[in-house]
Scaffold this motif. Structure first.
Motif: not given
Length: 482
Positions: A472-473, A71, A329, A84, A36, A73, A388, A41-42
């Protein structure tokens, strides 16, 4: 989803335990790969404003407003103990008006924690806890304002139209307890309803009601055990649903160095509470259910026979203890989309599978929330790499009346997030409008805002807004109309 950091639990652990937790975290390899914090996800470091967006297709002129999603970050990512759910919040939005994409913006939610790491200056406003103000889970519009939300111990953050953090808010002094990432608006009254909890309080949660104008009008303390993590609630005409399920505070996770201190707890009784909207804690009808965990509900309503119908996406377990150096996660076995029937007289819950395909983030036409309904849309989960959680997967459209499912796959390198429904108009029939959400292209490092016909998600997109960077997600987003 739940978001809490080590400092948010200082009131419930001794200094010695905290010291052990820090030592154990530092013993973990700092250079190890973390699912994550890498790949799609970076973390994204740059805050951007992009106005020259390329659009294919035609943006419906009726769409005047912002699609926004938030989300985690992390500003200073560190894989040791990372989860995450705990990263610094970042908002990503696209403004549509007059058939054009006016801008894309991404902005950090300006917490004191972020400023302490060397990030942008913190937004003003009251904090419920001096140690926890990371907000990263949902964005809603209510009472003419835009709020970023999280659960477990922080007030909301009011955002400007341009997604800047204006202020942390206690809703004009009326909010005295933590808020939630998942309030639900009753479309018939305009009120928000929420079940909230604090990471530092393990013997009670709260029901909070917010008026259409944005002030708390009701607060009820509800006794619980073990400090459950309650991400979701739901509504019917007469009840607020309380999901007291077996993910609870874990001291062993804290001692082990985890920054997210919740774990699967098979000793915790799984139950659903039916709280009469104007009742107290003693009026709750508690109904036992199989030990599963639920992040998200599609909808719920009262059937003619007096039972409660709830459609949701459960997991067989969630947040099992991390073993053999695995990444912490949201790992658990997804059970697809289910329909639960709650019998208040028998105080039992029966379960039926609607679709066993792994999926999450179910969304209805919100104009029918808390009422009988027909359509729901959801996001498939990454079965090829379940650690993930999010990866290449389709999105689904469910016609619950016809018993059919339609799917759309965006391609092998493309990763969708939660899609939300936007009605074609206030009086449009249920499910007639558009479905929109971000789709990451992992190969090119870009993202599209894709707008689909909600009645034909497998057809050609109505419009695609091309964003020349990776988003990112994230967790939750919404359409906030002008």
């Amino acid at each position: 989803m739940a978001s809490i950091v080590e400092t948010a639990i200082r009131n419930v652990v001794t200094k010695g335990v905290e010291t052990v937790a820090v030592i154990n975290r530092k013993r973990q390899p700092k250079s190890r790969s973390h699912a994550f914090l890498s790949g799609i996800h970076t973390p994204v470091m740059e805050e951007r404003t992009i106005t020259d967006l390329v659009v294919t297709g035609a943006i419906p002129p009726e769409l005047s407003g912002r699609y926004v999603r938030i989300g985690p970050n992390p500003f200073r990512p560190d894989p040791r103990g990372h989860h995450w759910f705990v990263g610094d919040g970042m908002v990503h939005g696209v403004y549509l008006k007059d058939g054009k994409a006016q801008w894309y913006r991404n902005r950090y939610v300006r917490s004191r924690k972020l400023e302490a790491q060397g990030g942008p200056a913190a937004a003003p406003g009251p904090r419920l806890s001096p140690d926890f103000d990371t907000v990263n889970t949902n964005i809603i519009g209510h009472g003419g304002k835009t709020y970023a939300l999280v659960e477990a111990g922080s007030f909301p953050v009011e955002l400007s139209h341009d997604l800047e953090s204006v202020t942390y808010t206690d809703l004009e002094g009326t909010l005295r307890v933590p808020f939630t990432a998942h309030p639900h608006e009753d479309p018939r009254t305009g009120e928000l309803h929420a079940i909230t909890y604090a990471g530092t309080t393990h013997d009670k949660v709260w029901y909070v009601r917010v008026s259409p104008e944005g002030k708390v009008t009701r607060e009820v303390a509800i006794p619980v055990e073990h400090g459950p993590s309650i991400h979701e609630c739901s509504l019917t005409e007469n009840y607020v649903l309380v999901f007291d399920l077996p993910v609870t505070f874990s001291m062993s996770a804290v001692i082990g160095g985890a920054t997210f201190p919740y774990r699967w707890n098979p000793e915790h009784q799984a139950r659903i509470g039916l709280l009469p909207r104007d009742g107290g804690a003693d009026d709750i009808i508690w109904c036992t259910v199989d030990p599963v965990y639920v992040f998200h509900v599609a909808n719920s309503y009262e059937a003619d026979d007096g039972t409660i119908i709830v459609d949701l996406c459960p997991f067989e377990t969630m947040f099992e203890p991390v073993r053999d150096g695995g990444v912490d996660g949201p790992v658990g076995k997804p059970l697809g989309l289910e329909r639960w029937t709650i019998d208040p007289a028998a105080r039992k819950v029966s379960r039926k599978t609607i679709d066993a395909t792994p999926q999450e983030f179910p969304r209805p036409d919100e104009r029918f929330f808390g009422q009988p309904y027909r359509y729901a849309w959801s996001m498939g989960l990454a079965t090829s790499d379940p650690a993930n959680f999010i990866g290449h997967a389709p999105i689904f459209a469910h016609d619950l009346q016809a018993g059919t499912r339609t799917m759309r796959d965006f391609g092998p390198t493309r990763v969708p997030g939660e899609f939300v429904f936007v009605p074609a108009g206030a009086d449009a029939p249920e499910g007639h409008g558009w479905l929109m959400g971000y789709v990451i292209d992992a190969a090119s490092g870009t993202t599209d805002l894709v707008i689909l016909d909600a009645q034909d998600i497998a057809g050609l997109p109505v419009a695609t807004v091309q964003i020349p960077c990776r988003i990112p997600p994230g967790f939750h987003g919404n359409w906030i109309s002008d």
